[in-house]
Design an enzyme around this catalytic site. Structure first.
Site, PDB file in Angstrom:
ATOM      1  NE  ARG A  21     -48.291   4.651  33.587  1.00  0.00           N
ATOM      2  CZ  ARG A  21     -47.069   4.276  33.204  1.00  0.00           C
ATOM      3  NH1 ARG A  21     -46.300   3.600  34.029  1.00  0.00           N
ATOM      4  NH2 ARG A  21     -46.624   4.547  32.005  1.00  0.00           N
ATOM      5  CE1 TYR A  33     -45.473  12.447  31.116  1.00  0.00           C
ATOM      6  CE2 TYR A  33     -45.082  11.183  29.125  1.00  0.00           C
ATOM      7  CZ  TYR A  33     -44.639  11.662  30.333  1.00  0.00           C
ATOM      8  OH  TYR A  33     -43.381  11.356  30.760  1.00  0.00           O
ATOM      9  CE  LYS A  60     -45.701   8.098  31.477  1.00  0.00           C
ATOM     10  NZ  LYS A  60     -44.342   8.612  31.679  1.00  0.00           N
ATOM     11  CD  GLU A 114     -39.639   7.474  39.240  1.00  0.00           C
ATOM     12  OE1 GLU A 114     -40.099   6.547  38.556  1.00  0.00           O
ATOM     13  OE2 GLU A 114     -40.324   8.447  39.605  1.00  0.00           O
TER      14      GLU A 114
END
Ligand code: PMP
Length: 297
Positions: free
Chosen positions: A50, A31, A149, A182
């Site tokens: 991406r 996504y 992702k 992160e």
């Protein structure tokens, strides 16, 4: 509210996906989250690039090419009469019998949702947010590469649950070697002695689009930038800490575990520069004339 589902816009009540969808059964999909400012989707090309990379890394063929996806994103915004919006584009493996084999799903499911942008409270930007380093480690690059992702978010959710239990707003994870990575939905920056530091992609992070812009802006502003491997002590002894992502932009951090920080000049400078960059981008797109790729009266 209208949702783009596969090949058309449908009312929200009809925007349903099968219980046999492998996105639901296995978190098998990818996504993107995007933000629309005054009718222009910021960095749409980069987000779609991406998305294509994430899809290719898990061997999903996107159901539409980049130009068609752009059209669908703008159609979704127009159908919902949105100019300042949060957009989520999801592609799952699709409908198929139970079983892990991707061949079971002949066509991926595409969903585009757009909602009015809900701003983070101004007080958070003024005072910063509290962050915790949970015991949950970021997924290994060799196991589930954070550069994908993906819909598989349990690693981030477990970290977030642990951080929230301690009253923190976001969790910044270490990797298996103990290096900083992160946040559960954000990238990490900190400054020390005038040097702006951020964990490198090799530490196992998503290469955030906001992170990329902030790094470029920092160089333009004459800051020394270091993307590399850092430990928890580096952040505890930092002068300023902030997080970045598409919706929060540049969010100051007031504390990581027991360490405390003031919202400092570098964070403010970069957030201001980021907002200027967004403004310039939106103006540039509008100057192309009313078109489906940008602003449309
Ligand atoms: N890391 C993770 C795990 C994320 O979910 C996000 C949000 N997409 C980010 C970083 C920030 O990425 P971006 O700046 O592209 O929104």
């Amino acid at each position: 509210m209208y949702v783009y589902l596969n090949d058309r816009l449908v009312p929200r009540s009809e925007a349903v996906v099968s219980v046999f969808d492998h996105g639901f059964l296995y978190g098998d999909g990818v996504y993107e989250t995007m933000r629309c400012y005054d009718g222009v989707v910021f960095m749409l090309d980069e987000h779609l690039r991406r998305l294509a990379r994430s899809a290719s890394m898990i061997r999903i063929n996107l159901p539409a090419d980049s130009d068609s996806l752009k059209l669908m994103v703008y159609e979704t915004l127009q159908a919902n009469k949105l100019r300042d919006a949060y957009i989520r584009l999801t592609v799952s493996r699709g409908y198929g019998p139970i079983g892990l084999d991707p061949e079971l799903c002949p066509s991926p499911t595409l969903v585009i949702m757009a909602e009015a942008m809900k701003q983070y409270p101004a007080a958070l930007y003024e005072n910063g947010i509290r962050v915790a380093i949970p015991s949950v480690r970021r997924n290994l690059r060799e196991a589930l590469n954070p550069e994908i992702k993906s819909l598989n978010f349990l690693n981030n959710i477990l970290a977030k649950i642990e951080a929230a239990q301690g009253g923190a707003y976001e969790a910044v994870m270490l990797n298996a070697s103990g290096a900083l990575t992160e946040g559960s939905i954000s990238n990490l920056f900190f400054s020390k002695g005038g040097v702006l530091c951020t964990p490198s992609i090799e530490c196992g992070i998503l290469d955030g689009i906001t992170r990329g812009i902030v790094l470029e802006l920092a160089v333009k502003e004459g800051l020394t930038v270091k993307a590399g491997e850092f430990g928890r002590e580096d952040i505890y002894s930092a002068e300023e800490v902030f997080l970045t992502n598409t919706t929060m932009e540049v969010m100051p951090v007031s504390g990581v575990d027991d360490a405390r920080y003031a919202v400092g000049g570098i964070t403010r400078l970069l957030h201001k520069a980021y907002r200027q960059e967004v403004k310039a981008y939106v103006e540039h797109m509008k100057a192309q004339g009313p078109s489906i790729w940008g602003y449309d009266e």
